[in-house]
Design a protein around this motif. Structure first.
Motif, PDB file in Angstrom:
ATOM      1  N   THR A  41      78.829  26.362   8.510  1.00 45.37           N
ATOM      2  CA  THR A  41      77.843  25.319   8.313  1.00 45.37           C
ATOM      3  C   THR A  41      77.769  24.990   6.827  1.00 45.37           C
ATOM      4  OG1 THR A  41      75.567  24.654   8.838  1.00 45.37           O
ATOM      5  CG2 THR A  41      75.877  26.902   8.049  1.00 45.37           C
ATOM      6  N   GLY A  42      77.123  23.879   6.510  1.00 44.81           N
ATOM      7  CA  GLY A  42      76.936  23.536   5.100  1.00 44.81           C
ATOM      8  C   GLY A  42      75.561  23.977   4.641  1.00 44.81           C
ATOM      9  N   GLY A  43      75.084  23.376   3.573  1.00 48.78           N
ATOM     10  CA  GLY A  43      73.752  23.686   3.068  1.00 48.78           C
ATOM     11  C   GLY A  43      73.744  24.905   2.159  1.00 48.78           C
ATOM     12  N   SER A  44      72.583  25.179   1.628  1.00 55.09           N
ATOM     13  CA  SER A  44      72.464  26.199   0.583  1.00 55.09           C
ATOM     14  C   SER A  44      72.907  27.579   1.053  1.00 55.09           C
ATOM     15  CB  SER A  44      71.022  26.235   0.076  1.00 55.09           C
ATOM     16  OG  SER A  44      70.130  26.216   1.178  1.00 55.09           O
ATOM     17  N   ASN A  45      72.338  28.076   2.127  1.00 53.80           N
ATOM     18  CA  ASN A  45      72.687  29.431   2.574  1.00 53.80           C
ATOM     19  C   ASN A  45      74.033  29.470   3.293  1.00 53.80           C
ATOM     20  OD1 ASN A  45      70.255  30.491   1.584  1.00 53.80           O
ATOM     21  ND2 ASN A  45      69.218  29.672   3.393  1.00 53.80           N
ATOM     22  N   ASP A  71      79.193  20.809  11.526  1.00 52.74           N
ATOM     23  CA  ASP A  71      79.023  19.395  11.181  1.00 52.74           C
ATOM     24  C   ASP A  71      79.704  19.138   9.855  1.00 52.74           C
ATOM     25  OD1 ASP A  71      77.127  20.616   9.395  1.00 52.74           O
ATOM     26  OD2 ASP A  71      76.008  18.734   9.302  1.00 52.74           O
ATOM     27  N   ARG A  73      79.903  15.785   6.696  1.00 50.08           N
ATOM     28  CA  ARG A  73      79.513  14.460   6.242  1.00 50.08           C
ATOM     29  C   ARG A  73      80.767  13.580   6.270  1.00 50.08           C
ATOM     30  NH1 ARG A  73      76.261  17.577   2.398  1.00 50.08           N
ATOM     31  NH2 ARG A  73      74.631  18.488   3.674  1.00 50.08           N
ATOM     32  N   ASN A  83      81.123  19.288   3.594  1.00 49.81           N
ATOM     33  CA  ASN A  83      80.940  20.725   3.869  1.00 49.81           C
ATOM     34  C   ASN A  83      82.279  21.462   3.804  1.00 49.81           C
ATOM     35  OD1 ASN A  83      78.178  20.429   4.239  1.00 49.81           O
ATOM     36  ND2 ASN A  83      78.339  20.168   6.463  1.00 49.81           N
ATOM     37  N   GLY A 145      72.503  26.497   9.173  1.00 47.88           N
ATOM     38  CA  GLY A 145      71.400  26.287   8.250  1.00 47.88           C
ATOM     39  C   GLY A 145      70.343  25.488   8.990  1.00 47.88           C
ATOM     40  N   MET A 146      69.257  25.196   8.348  1.00 48.52           N
ATOM     41  CA  MET A 146      68.210  24.420   9.033  1.00 48.52           C
ATOM     42  C   MET A 146      67.403  23.635   8.008  1.00 48.52           C
ATOM     43  SD  MET A 146      65.025  25.832  11.250  1.00 48.52           S
ATOM     44  CE  MET A 146      63.994  25.887   9.808  1.00 48.52           C
ATOM     45  N   GLY A 147      67.058  22.401   8.343  1.00 49.77           N
ATOM     46  CA  GLY A 147      66.205  21.597   7.468  1.00 49.77           C
ATOM     47  C   GLY A 147      64.734  21.829   7.793  1.00 49.77           C
ATOM     48  N   HIS A 151      66.239  20.310  11.661  1.00 52.65           N
ATOM     49  CA  HIS A 151      67.616  19.914  12.019  1.00 52.65           C
ATOM     50  C   HIS A 151      68.561  21.087  11.817  1.00 52.65           C
ATOM     51  CE1 HIS A 151      68.850  19.063   7.713  1.00 52.65           C
ATOM     52  NE2 HIS A 151      70.051  19.310   8.206  1.00 52.65           N
ATOM     53  N   ASN A 153      73.058  21.706  12.152  1.00 54.22           N
ATOM     54  CA  ASN A 153      74.232  20.836  12.057  1.00 54.22           C
ATOM     55  C   ASN A 153      73.731  19.447  11.618  1.00 54.22           C
ATOM     56  OD1 ASN A 153      76.028  22.874  12.684  1.00 54.22           O
ATOM     57  ND2 ASN A 153      76.087  22.434  14.866  1.00 54.22           N
ATOM     58  N   LYS A 177      68.787  12.498   6.433  1.00 55.47           N
ATOM     59  CA  LYS A 177      69.151  13.197   5.200  1.00 55.47           C
ATOM     60  C   LYS A 177      70.488  12.630   4.735  1.00 55.47           C
ATOM     61  CE  LYS A 177      70.411  17.844   3.577  1.00 55.47           C
ATOM     62  NZ  LYS A 177      70.539  19.282   3.944  1.00 55.47           N
ATOM     63  N   ARG A 182      77.762  11.130   9.591  1.00 56.33           N
ATOM     64  CA  ARG A 182      78.144  12.521   9.814  1.00 56.33           C
ATOM     65  C   ARG A 182      78.813  12.691  11.176  1.00 56.33           C
ATOM     66  NH1 ARG A 182      73.953  16.174   7.544  1.00 56.33           N
ATOM     67  NH2 ARG A 182      73.287  15.283   5.583  1.00 56.33           N
ATOM     68  N   LYS A 205      60.505  25.506   5.226  1.00 57.27           N
ATOM     69  CA  LYS A 205      61.129  25.610   6.551  1.00 57.27           C
ATOM     70  C   LYS A 205      60.247  26.395   7.541  1.00 57.27           C
ATOM     71  CE  LYS A 205      65.217  24.310   4.516  1.00 57.27           C
ATOM     72  NZ  LYS A 205      66.546  24.806   4.259  1.00 57.27           N
TER      73      LYS A 205
HETATM   74  O1  LIG Z   1      72.741  18.498   5.902  1.00 56.69           O
HETATM   75  C1  LIG Z   1      72.888  19.653   6.226  1.00 56.69           C
HETATM   76  O2  LIG Z   1      71.815  20.510   6.150  1.00 56.69           O
HETATM   77  C2  LIG Z   1      71.764  21.774   6.813  1.00 56.69           C
HETATM   78  C3  LIG Z   1      70.757  22.669   6.100  1.00 56.69           C
HETATM   79  O3  LIG Z   1      70.942  22.630   4.695  1.00 56.69           O
HETATM   80  P1  LIG Z   1      70.005  23.430   3.670  1.00 56.69           P
HETATM   81  O4  LIG Z   1      70.582  23.110   2.304  1.00 56.69           O
HETATM   82  O5  LIG Z   1      68.598  22.942   3.838  1.00 56.69           O
HETATM   83  O6  LIG Z   1      70.147  24.897   3.984  1.00 56.69           O
HETATM   84  C4  LIG Z   1      73.173  22.354   6.926  1.00 56.69           C
HETATM   85  O7  LIG Z   1      73.195  23.538   7.666  1.00 56.69           O
HETATM   86  C5  LIG Z   1      74.121  21.311   7.527  1.00 56.69           C
HETATM   87  O8  LIG Z   1      75.417  21.838   7.736  1.00 56.69           O
HETATM   88  C6  LIG Z   1      74.221  20.195   6.550  1.00 56.69           C
HETATM   89  O9  LIG Z   1      75.156  19.209   6.869  1.00 56.69           O
END
Ligand SMILES: O=C1O[C@H](COP(=O)(O)O)[C@@H](O)[C@H](O)[C@H]1O
Length: 246
Positions: A41-45, A71, A73, A83, A145-147, A151, A153, A177, A182, A205
């Motif tokens: 997955t993408g995102g910070s963690n 997922d 972009r 990602n 990850g999770m927004g 959200h 993915n 976002k 995507r 979160k």
């Molecule tokens: O846009 C996305 O956001 C989620 C969560 O990202 P975060 O930075 O808030 O941890 C991510 O898991 C997803 O892959 C990504 O495309």
């Protein structure tokens, strides 16, 4: 199916524990099935765990790991929002993966051009070709990850992508976002995974974490709709866990 919630004082501890357990899970899957399949997955963690794994790269036989994305972009291949590119920089450039086992989603300037529906259909075909039943693999692990709005993915609240029950992969043209375009796996495919791990840090979160733990409607909180067939683990920091009872 087990559901576990692990709470850590700090995000670093969350990420290092998840990375250690990632090594154990992949090693066990390779022992049992020869090859492990993971969805990144993408995102910070999601990227932080990859950097942690790169620091301990010798613990896994990366040549026997199938790598997918939950997922991405739909941007040009060299866009820093991608990602896939972030995963390459954090981990995949540093470990001996088998290129044939690395399955990125198409960029907007690839052989399929700027046709996002063709790119989503192409990824569905990749999943089908690597499955036993012509739909998608039963992934050993899907990282999420999770927004703050729940959200996972690119499945956002109150969207057709989150409500999808037939297609394994869909295009999203209006992500709230940025960037807006995507490609994402859908909930039925996420839920084929043996293990689903949420990596979530931050008090912003906490409401979504609490909603998922209370069994909310996935239309409102998409995170509530993701479960592993064998295990679901929530890796949380104190902030993300702050509104959980007890
Ligand atoms: O846009 C996305 O956001 C989620 C969560 O990202 P975060 O930075 O808030 O941890 C991510 O898991 C997803 O892959 C990504 O495309």
């Amino acid at each position: 199916m087990s559901v576990e919630t692990l709470v850590f004082d700090a995000k670093d501890e969350l990420v290092s524990t998840a990375a250690r357990r990632f090594v154990d899970l992949v090693t066990a899957a390779q022992r049992d099935r020869g090859v492990a399949s993971v969805v990144l997955t993408g995102g910070s963690n999601g990227i932080a765990i990859l950097a942690e794994l790169a620091a301990d790269s010798g613990s896994i036989d990366w040549s026997r790991v199938d790598i997918y994305w939950g997922d991405d972009r739909f941007v040009p291949a060299d866009d820093s929002e991608r990602n896939y590119g972030q995963a390459v920089g954090a981990l995949l450039n540093s470990v001996p993966v088998d290129p044939d086992r690395v399955h990125p989603m198409a960029p907007s300037d690839g052989p399929l051009g700027d046709d996002i529906d063709a790119a989503a259909a192409d990824y569905a075909a990749v999943l089908a070709a690597n499955s036993a039943d012509g739909v998608a693999p039963n992934f050993d692990l899907h990282l999420l990850g999770m927004g703050g709005e729940g959200h996972i993915n690119s499945l956002f609240p109150h969207t057709a992508a989150t409500a999808e029950t037939v297609k394994s992969v869909v295009a999203v043209e209006d992500s709230p976002k940025p960037p807006p375009r995507r490609i994402t796996l859908t909930l039925p495919v996420v839920n084929r995974s043996r293990a689903v791990w949420f990596l979530v840090a931050g008090a912003d979160k906490a409401e979504a974490v609490a909603a998922a733990h209370a069994g909310a409607d996935p239309a409102d909180w998409p995170c509530a709709g993701a479960h592993g067939t064998e295990e679901t683990i929530w890796f949380l920091d104190d902030g993300a866990a702050s509104t959980l009872p007890g």
